[in-house]
Design an enzyme around this catalytic site. Structure first.
Site, PDB file in Angstrom:
ATOM      1  N   GLU A  59       0.873  -1.169   0.000  1.00 39.54           N
ATOM      2  CA  GLU A  59       0.000   0.000   0.000  1.00 39.54           C
ATOM      3  C   GLU A  59       0.915   1.225   0.000  1.00 39.54           C
ATOM      4  O   GLU A  59       1.798   1.336   0.857  1.00 39.54           O
ATOM      5  CB  GLU A  59      -0.881   0.003   1.260  1.00 39.54           C
ATOM      6  CG  GLU A  59      -1.827   1.172   1.250  1.00 39.54           C
ATOM      7  CD  GLU A  59      -2.808   1.193   2.417  1.00 39.54           C
ATOM      8  OE1 GLU A  59      -2.816   0.245   3.227  1.00 39.54           O
ATOM      9  OE2 GLU A  59      -3.559   2.189   2.508  1.00 39.54           O
ATOM     10  N   ARG A  98       4.780 -12.964   9.788  1.00 41.44           N
ATOM     11  CA  ARG A  98       5.448 -11.709   9.458  1.00 41.44           C
ATOM     12  C   ARG A  98       6.768 -11.635  10.201  1.00 41.44           C
ATOM     13  O   ARG A  98       6.967 -12.281  11.225  1.00 41.44           O
ATOM     14  CB  ARG A  98       4.565 -10.506   9.730  1.00 41.44           C
ATOM     15  CG  ARG A  98       4.252 -10.222  11.179  1.00 41.44           C
ATOM     16  CD  ARG A  98       3.153  -9.172  11.310  1.00 41.44           C
ATOM     17  NE  ARG A  98       3.573  -7.855  10.888  1.00 41.44           N
ATOM     18  CZ  ARG A  98       2.974  -7.144   9.930  1.00 41.44           C
ATOM     19  NH1 ARG A  98       1.948  -7.615   9.277  1.00 41.44           N
ATOM     20  NH2 ARG A  98       3.403  -5.954   9.633  1.00 41.44           N
ATOM     21  N   LYS A 117       3.954   0.865   9.890  1.00 40.38           N
ATOM     22  CA  LYS A 117       4.158   2.104   9.143  1.00 40.38           C
ATOM     23  C   LYS A 117       3.629   3.313   9.904  1.00 40.38           C
ATOM     24  O   LYS A 117       4.185   4.397   9.821  1.00 40.38           O
ATOM     25  CB  LYS A 117       3.466   2.007   7.772  1.00 40.38           C
ATOM     26  CG  LYS A 117       4.330   1.293   6.748  1.00 40.38           C
ATOM     27  CD  LYS A 117       3.742   1.400   5.372  1.00 40.38           C
ATOM     28  CE  LYS A 117       2.931   0.174   5.067  1.00 40.38           C
ATOM     29  NZ  LYS A 117       2.454   0.091   3.694  1.00 40.38           N
TER      30      LYS A 117
END
Ligand code: ATP
Ligand code: MG
Length: 543
Positions: A34, A258, A268
């Site tokens: 994204e 992850r 982020k």
């Protein structure tokens, strides 16, 4: 020596190999960032995995920007993401944007409405949340759930046409409000956002949700293995549901753990906060776990790829030691970085019985013969490291001390004859004498000295600003105590003025060196950044 160890497949490779065995002809992956921030080391893991699988199985890997939320996204991020993937050494087969599929996604939404599988809901976000039920209790149907197909088609078209305000209406999939998986309880497909999109401008004021856009985008690109992180496993039934209802190309989602690293935050949102509130100097601050930060720190693409390989592909969440990342950098730089001498905390040495100057030959890289040799000028005024001298040393101190001897790297043995101090008693200069027969590892009488120290010639050394970094957080878990900002390391950046061999100053920005005995450093426009020490000093200190 032949490498006889048979390669162990990771579980995703096992899945791929069994699908190939079952007749699958293609492997097509994608990396779907994204564009709402810079990429970090966690993304690098995903990039190495997706691009690596495509390479290994002769397949393809797309780059797809998941740009479905105009509020947080920006072209600045698109550009940096592409730069970082290239820098890591990967090439995408084709570049896509979820926003390119907005028209198709809209048509499919209309199709679902016509099939009675989607409806426009007038409830507020809060009402929707409250009627979803809990894991133990079923949700309740929206009063708008049984709107007619005609009414839904009309309202959805008017949503698109901009007749309603943000939050007035949403489009929901009609699945099952008592489904055991909460995400299947009539999930949102579209919301109204009157915000310009960085690519589609003001063409749209309704935007698809991640769950509605992602699988369909995969399907449009005929992705065979849609790999994402573990927290998306609960989304998989919905991913499959849309594809099944629309009867489109059946992409499949697979989840892996992850990457988490201690002493590091990777969300982020938090990285953005560190930047916006000036806790660091931008996304590419060398203390940041972003790819551009690591690049500024002196990390190489090969070291990051090695790290991704060492970490492997896990099915369960775990936390990787930051030391492993640093180890991977040392592994790479040891092979490729030329050696130089620099003194970070200088003390002057005068050699009383030496006159003139001479060239001393130094090996550029003992790990790489091709790196050749260079000459360094020796003279009677030098700098050595302040902590390579001790006036009252403990036993087994092999560096310089009053009356003691030490060898200068590549050069002569010197002996400390006199210690000069200022009025406060600080040592300001050492008067030494050299053994003229001690070149090339020898000595006048065959004696050996244990200590070898680095040095620079004071007359030709060039000053440079050197930035020394420590971990950005004091705690292994930066979230400890609830607020990661409370755990920031106040001493994570130190700037010193070093004296360097002249050849270091001529080096181009980005060039990497081992400063002998000190660590690995990267040339910057202003000076040098310390990339990593020669040993894991942190592990020792904290034992
Ligand atoms: P954040 O939650 O910090 O915003 P994200 O996962 O939403 O990160 P995306 O841009 O959506 O960021 O991620 C792109 C791809 O990178 C996704 O496939 C995601 O699963 C993967 N990814 C992100 N973070 C990690 C991580 N820590 N380890 C492995 N893969 C990751
Ligand atoms: Mg995401």
């Amino acid at each position: 020596m032949e490498n006889t160890i048979t390669e162990k497949l990771n579980f995703i490779e096992e899945i791929i190999e069994s699908s190939i065995a079952a007749g699958e002809k293609r492997v097509h992956t994608r990396f779907p960032p994204e564009p709402n921030g810079y990429l970090h080391i966690g993304h690098a893991k995903s990039i190495c995995l997706n691009f690596g699988l495509a390479k290994k199985y002769n397949g393809k890997c797309n780059l797809r920007f998941d740009d479905t939320n105009p509020v947080k996204e920006d072209v600045e991020y698109v550009d940096s993401i592409k730069e970082d993937i290239n820098w890591l050494g990967f090439k995408w087969d084709s570049e896509h944007y979820a926003s390119d599929y907005f028209e198709q996604l809209y048509d499919w939404a209309v199709e679902l409405i016509k099939k009675g599988l989607a409806y426009v809901d007038d409830q507020t976000q809060e009402e929707i949340r409250q009627t979803r039920g809990t894991v133990q209790t079923p949700g309740t149907n929206s009063p708008y759930r049984d709107r007619s197909v005609e009414e839904n088609l009309d309202l959805f078209a008017r949503m698109r046409a901009g007749e309603f305000k943000d939050g007035d209406k949403v489009l929901r999939a009609k699945v099952d409000m008592s489904h055991p998986n909460m995400l299947m309880r009539d999930p949102l497909m579209y919301r109204i956002i009157h915000t310009e999109h960085h690519r589609t401008g003001d063409k749209w004021c309704i935007y698809p949700m991640y769950d509605y856009a992602h699988g369909q985008s995969d399907s449009l690109e005929k992705i065979t293995h849609s790999i994402c992180t573990l927290e998306f496993d609960v989304h998989r039934p919905l991913y499959d549901w849309f594809i099944e209802q629309l009867a489109i190309f059946p992409s499949h989602q697979y989840e892996f753990a992850r990457l988490n690293i201690n002493y590091t935050v990777m969300s982020k949102r938090k990285l953005l906060q560190l930047v916006k509130e000036n806790y660091v100097n931008g996304w590419d601050d060398p203390r940041m776990p972003t790819i551009c930060g690591l690049r500024a720190r002196g990390y190489t693409p090969a070291s990051i790829r090695l790290f991704a390989e060492k970490v492997g592909v896990a099915k369960r969440d775990n936390i990787i030691d930051l030391g492993l990342l640093e180890w991977c950098l040392r592994e790479d730089l040891n092979k490729i970085a030329e050696r130089r001498m620099a003194v970070l905390d200088p003390i002057k040495v005068t050699i009383s019985n030496y006159e003139g100057e001479e060239d001393i030959e130094c090996v550029n890289n003992p790990e790489d013969e091709g790196a050749g040799k260079r000459n360094v000028k020796f003279g009677n005024e030098l700098y050595i490291e302040r902590d390579d001298f001790m006036e009252n040393p403990p036993k087994k101190y092999f560096r310089l001390q009053p009356g003691g001897e030490v060898r200068l790297r590549y050069g002569y043995i010197i002996k400390c004859d006199e210690v000069l101090k200022d009025a406060e008693g600080n040592v300001i200069e050492l008067i030494c004498s050299y053994d003229k027969d001690s070149a090339h590892g020898g000595s006048s009488d065959g004696r050996k000295v244990k200590g070898i120290i680095h040095w620079v010639n004071a007359k030709e050394a060039v000053k440079a600003e050197v930035k020394l970094f420590d971990r950005l957080f004091c705690n292994e878990d930066p979230e400890e105590g609830g607020n990661f900002l409370d755990n920031l390391n106040p001493d994570s950046l130190k700037v010193v003025t070093a004296y360097c061999e002249p050849s270091l100053i001529e080096a181009e920005a980005g060039a990497k060196f081992q400063f002998e005995r000190l660590g690995y450093f990267v040339r910057t426009k202003e000076g040098f950044n310390k990339a990593v020490g020669l040993k894991d000093s942190w592990a020792k200190q904290n034992k």
